[in-house]
Design a protein around this motif. Structure first.
Motif, PDB file in Angstrom:
ATOM      1  N   HIS A 103       0.824  -1.210   0.000  1.00  0.00           N
ATOM      2  CA  HIS A 103       0.000   0.000   0.000  1.00  0.00           C
ATOM      3  C   HIS A 103       0.857   1.258   0.000  1.00  0.00           C
ATOM      4  O   HIS A 103       0.502   2.256  -0.641  1.00  0.00           O
ATOM      5  N   PHE A 104       1.979   1.215   0.712  1.00  0.00           N
ATOM      6  CA  PHE A 104       2.844   2.394   0.732  1.00  0.00           C
ATOM      7  C   PHE A 104       3.378   2.690  -0.668  1.00  0.00           C
ATOM      8  O   PHE A 104       3.399   3.850  -1.105  1.00  0.00           O
ATOM      9  N   ILE A 105       3.801   1.647  -1.378  1.00  0.00           N
ATOM     10  CA  ILE A 105       4.318   1.847  -2.734  1.00  0.00           C
ATOM     11  C   ILE A 105       3.203   2.357  -3.647  1.00  0.00           C
ATOM     12  O   ILE A 105       3.427   3.239  -4.505  1.00  0.00           O
ATOM     13  N   GLN A 106       1.991   1.846  -3.473  1.00  0.00           N
ATOM     14  CA  GLN A 106       0.861   2.323  -4.278  1.00  0.00           C
ATOM     15  C   GLN A 106       0.581   3.791  -4.017  1.00  0.00           C
ATOM     16  O   GLN A 106       0.351   4.569  -4.964  1.00  0.00           O
ATOM     17  N   VAL A 107       0.598   4.197  -2.743  1.00  0.00           N
ATOM     18  CA  VAL A 107       0.349   5.603  -2.406  1.00  0.00           C
ATOM     19  C   VAL A 107       1.456   6.485  -2.977  1.00  0.00           C
ATOM     20  O   VAL A 107       1.206   7.590  -3.461  1.00  0.00           O
ATOM     21  N   LEU A 108       2.695   5.996  -2.927  1.00  0.00           N
ATOM     22  CA  LEU A 108       3.814   6.726  -3.525  1.00  0.00           C
ATOM     23  C   LEU A 108       3.562   6.940  -5.018  1.00  0.00           C
ATOM     24  O   LEU A 108       3.735   8.056  -5.538  1.00  0.00           O
ATOM     25  N   ASN A 109       3.131   5.881  -5.694  1.00  0.00           N
ATOM     26  CA  ASN A 109       2.852   5.988  -7.127  1.00  0.00           C
ATOM     27  C   ASN A 109       1.678   6.924  -7.423  1.00  0.00           C
ATOM     28  O   ASN A 109       1.690   7.662  -8.412  1.00  0.00           O
ATOM     29  N   PHE A 110       0.666   6.922  -6.537  1.00  0.00           N
ATOM     30  CA  PHE A 110      -0.455   7.842  -6.710  1.00  0.00           C
ATOM     31  C   PHE A 110       0.024   9.282  -6.601  1.00  0.00           C
ATOM     32  O   PHE A 110      -0.427  10.169  -7.346  1.00  0.00           O
ATOM     33  N   GLY A 111       0.933   9.531  -5.656  1.00  0.00           N
ATOM     34  CA  GLY A 111       1.483  10.880  -5.493  1.00  0.00           C
ATOM     35  C   GLY A 111       2.246  11.320  -6.729  1.00  0.00           C
ATOM     36  O   GLY A 111       2.211  12.496  -7.107  1.00  0.00           O
ATOM     37  N   ILE A 112       2.938  10.360  -7.354  1.00  0.00           N
ATOM     38  CA  ILE A 112       3.678  10.675  -8.584  1.00  0.00           C
ATOM     39  C   ILE A 112       2.700  10.951  -9.716  1.00  0.00           C
ATOM     40  O   ILE A 112       2.887  11.891 -10.509  1.00  0.00           O
ATOM     41  N   ILE A 113       1.633  10.159  -9.806  1.00  0.00           N
ATOM     42  CA  ILE A 113       0.623  10.365 -10.845  1.00  0.00           C
ATOM     43  C   ILE A 113      -0.030  11.739 -10.692  1.00  0.00           C
ATOM     44  O   ILE A 113      -0.302  12.440 -11.677  1.00  0.00           O
ATOM     45  N   ARG A 114      -0.265  12.157  -9.439  1.00  0.00           N
ATOM     46  CA  ARG A 114      -0.888  13.478  -9.188  1.00  0.00           C
ATOM     47  C   ARG A 114       0.122  14.614  -9.293  1.00  0.00           C
ATOM     48  O   ARG A 114      -0.216  15.765  -9.058  1.00  0.00           O
ATOM     49  N   LYS A 115       1.375  14.242  -9.610  1.00  0.00           N
ATOM     50  CA  LYS A 115       2.467  15.215  -9.749  1.00  0.00           C
ATOM     51  C   LYS A 115       2.810  15.910  -8.423  1.00  0.00           C
ATOM     52  O   LYS A 115       3.382  17.008  -8.407  1.00  0.00           O
ATOM     53  N   GLU A 116       2.450  15.273  -7.305  1.00  0.00           N
ATOM     54  CA  GLU A 116       2.834  15.811  -5.996  1.00  0.00           C
ATOM     55  C   GLU A 116       4.249  15.371  -5.636  1.00  0.00           C
ATOM     56  O   GLU A 116       4.918  15.984  -4.797  1.00  0.00           O
ATOM     57  N   ILE A 117       4.684  14.271  -6.230  1.00  0.00           N
ATOM     58  CA  ILE A 117       6.021  13.725  -5.988  1.00  0.00           C
ATOM     59  C   ILE A 117       6.672  13.496  -7.340  1.00  0.00           C
ATOM     60  O   ILE A 117       6.029  13.034  -8.295  1.00  0.00           O
ATOM     61  N   LYS A 118       7.966  13.806  -7.439  1.00  0.00           N
ATOM     62  CA  LYS A 118       8.680  13.638  -8.702  1.00  0.00           C
ATOM     63  C   LYS A 118       8.980  12.155  -8.947  1.00  0.00           C
ATOM     64  O   LYS A 118       9.320  11.418  -8.007  1.00  0.00           O
ATOM     65  N   PRO A 119       8.882  11.709 -10.198  1.00  0.00           N
ATOM     66  CA  PRO A 119       9.154  10.297 -10.513  1.00  0.00           C
ATOM     67  C   PRO A 119      10.560   9.854 -10.128  1.00  0.00           C
ATOM     68  O   PRO A 119      10.784   8.673  -9.852  1.00  0.00           O
ATOM     69  N   GLU A 120      11.494  10.801 -10.082  1.00  0.00           N
ATOM     70  CA  GLU A 120      12.882  10.448  -9.781  1.00  0.00           C
ATOM     71  C   GLU A 120      13.058   9.829  -8.395  1.00  0.00           C
ATOM     72  O   GLU A 120      14.046   9.123  -8.166  1.00  0.00           O
ATOM     73  N   VAL A 121      12.109  10.084  -7.503  1.00  0.00           N
ATOM     74  CA  VAL A 121      12.263   9.544  -6.142  1.00  0.00           C
ATOM     75  C   VAL A 121      12.174   8.021  -6.144  1.00  0.00           C
ATOM     76  O   VAL A 121      12.612   7.379  -5.182  1.00  0.00           O
ATOM     77  N   ARG A 122      11.612   7.459  -7.201  1.00  0.00           N
ATOM     78  CA  ARG A 122      11.532   5.995  -7.260  1.00  0.00           C
ATOM     79  C   ARG A 122      12.913   5.357  -7.149  1.00  0.00           C
ATOM     80  O   ARG A 122      13.043   4.235  -6.642  1.00  0.00           O
ATOM     81  N   GLU A 123      13.924   6.073  -7.629  1.00  0.00           N
ATOM     82  CA  GLU A 123      15.283   5.530  -7.565  1.00  0.00           C
ATOM     83  C   GLU A 123      15.733   5.342  -6.120  1.00  0.00           C
ATOM     84  O   GLU A 123      16.530   4.451  -5.822  1.00  0.00           O
ATOM     85  N   ASP A 124      15.248   6.207  -5.220  1.00  0.00           N
ATOM     86  CA  ASP A 124      15.588   6.059  -3.801  1.00  0.00           C
ATOM     87  C   ASP A 124      15.031   4.759  -3.222  1.00  0.00           C
ATOM     88  O   ASP A 124      15.544   4.239  -2.226  1.00  0.00           O
ATOM     89  N   PHE A 125      13.998   4.231  -3.852  1.00  0.00           N
ATOM     90  CA  PHE A 125      13.353   3.008  -3.381  1.00  0.00           C
ATOM     91  C   PHE A 125      13.833   1.774  -4.145  1.00  0.00           C
ATOM     92  O   PHE A 125      13.300   0.681  -3.962  1.00  0.00           O
ATOM     93  N   GLY A 126      14.815   1.960  -5.018  1.00  0.00           N
ATOM     94  CA  GLY A 126      15.319   0.837  -5.800  1.00  0.00           C
ATOM     95  C   GLY A 126      14.428   0.486  -6.972  1.00  0.00           C
ATOM     96  O   GLY A 126      14.519  -0.618  -7.525  1.00  0.00           O
ATOM     97  N   LEU A 127      13.557   1.426  -7.362  1.00  0.00           N
ATOM     98  CA  LEU A 127      12.636   1.212  -8.479  1.00  0.00           C
ATOM     99  C   LEU A 127      13.078   2.009  -9.692  1.00  0.00           C
ATOM    100  O   LEU A 127      13.752   3.035  -9.559  1.00  0.00           O
ATOM    101  N   ASP A 128      12.681   1.557 -10.880  1.00  0.00           N
ATOM    102  CA  ASP A 128      12.927   2.337 -12.087  1.00  0.00           C
ATOM    103  C   ASP A 128      12.026   3.562 -12.090  1.00  0.00           C
ATOM    104  O   ASP A 128      10.890   3.515 -11.592  1.00  0.00           O
ATOM    105  N   ILE A 129      12.504   4.641 -12.678  1.00  0.00           N
ATOM    106  CA  ILE A 129      11.750   5.895 -12.675  1.00  0.00           C
ATOM    107  C   ILE A 129      10.368   5.727 -13.293  1.00  0.00           C
ATOM    108  O   ILE A 129       9.373   6.283 -12.811  1.00  0.00           O
ATOM    109  N   ASP A 130      10.281   4.929 -14.349  1.00  0.00           N
ATOM    110  CA  ASP A 130       9.010   4.772 -15.059  1.00  0.00           C
ATOM    111  C   ASP A 130       8.222   3.538 -14.625  1.00  0.00           C
ATOM    112  O   ASP A 130       7.191   3.210 -15.228  1.00  0.00           O
ATOM    113  N   ASP A 131       8.690   2.866 -13.595  1.00  0.00           N
ATOM    114  CA  ASP A 131       8.034   1.634 -13.142  1.00  0.00           C
ATOM    115  C   ASP A 131       6.884   1.981 -12.192  1.00  0.00           C
ATOM    116  O   ASP A 131       7.099   2.382 -11.052  1.00  0.00           O
TER     117      ASP A 131
END
Length: 233
Positions: free
Chosen positions: A83-111
């Motif tokens: 759920h935390f990862i989903q909420v993070l992705n929702f924040g990115i979709i709403r443009k509240e969080i930059k996609p680049e932060v995914r790298e901090d979580f070990g995820l690809d930017i576009d994943d």
């Protein structure tokens, strides 16, 4: 013709030893149907084997119960991490969080997908990544994520890790107990074989049924074959 069958389970082995031991306690040495030395051997081996089997069974049951608790903690922790990862992705979709932060979580930017969390190893890997990633994101001035908060994710994840480690320790303990029982089985089986051979030799001059009856008093087990039992009945 009934045939003699040696014990093939630990409980059957214990019953065989106990039956021979009980007869040894009831009879004078010169009346005992097997050698007196074997009686002393049973006195030594029986309590050791009984304790080893008891400890193994207790450890196995405890491991099974703890395994159920671990399964519950795994499911709960997996939900929070997912759920935390989903909420993070929702924040990115709403443009509240930059996609680049995914790298901090070990995820690809576009994943945009949630990683596989179907195994304990996967959950340990990604749970750690999520906690470390959120700490890194917050140090860069990111806004907090709620529902679930990273604090709740950490609590659930650390509880899962605690149960996982405890369960692994129980598995190791159970395996050691099992190895000890296996090691003792060879000694017990050889002892029972010698005792039963001695008993049958003592009553070898008796007729078949009388011999088997006398031997059975000492715990010797005789079985009918499938095609013979109906005939005997």
């Amino acid at each position: 013709m009934p045939y003699r069958r040696l014990p093939n389970t630990d409980q059957a082995r214990l019953r065989a030893l106990k039956s021979a031991l009980d007869q040894g306690r009831l009879k004078y040495p010169y009346d005992l149907a097997y050698p007196q030395q074997l009686y002393h051997d049973i006195q030594s081996v029986f309590p050791q084997f009984e304790q080893a089997v008891s400890q193994y069974n207790f450890s196995k049951e405890r491991q099974a119960k703890y395994g159920k608790l671990l399964s519950d903690q795994f499911k709960e922790s997996r939900i929070y991490v997912s759920h935390f990862i989903q909420v993070l992705n929702f924040g990115i979709i709403r443009k509240e969080i930059k996609p680049e932060v995914r790298e901090d979580f070990g995820l690809d930017i576009d994943d945009k997908a949630v990683p596989e969390l179907g195994t304990e190893q996967q959950l340990m890997h990604w749970g750690k990544k999520v906690i470390q990633g959120e700490e890194a994101r917050m140090m860069k001035g990111g806004t907090r994520i709620y529902n679930p908060s990273i604090a709740m994710v950490r609590v659930k994840y650390e509880k899962f890790i605690e149960y996982y480690n405890n369960h692994k320790n129980l598995q190791n303990t159970t395996q050691k107990m099992h190895d000890k029982v296996i090691e003792m089985r060879n000694v017990v089986d050889n002892l029972i074989l010698k005792v039963w051979n001695g008993i049958e030799e003592t009553y070898s001059d008796l007729p078949g049924d009388d011999k088997r009856s006398a031997c059975s008093d000492y715990g010797v087990i005789y079985m009918y074959r499938k095609d013979e039992k109906p005939m005997e009945q």
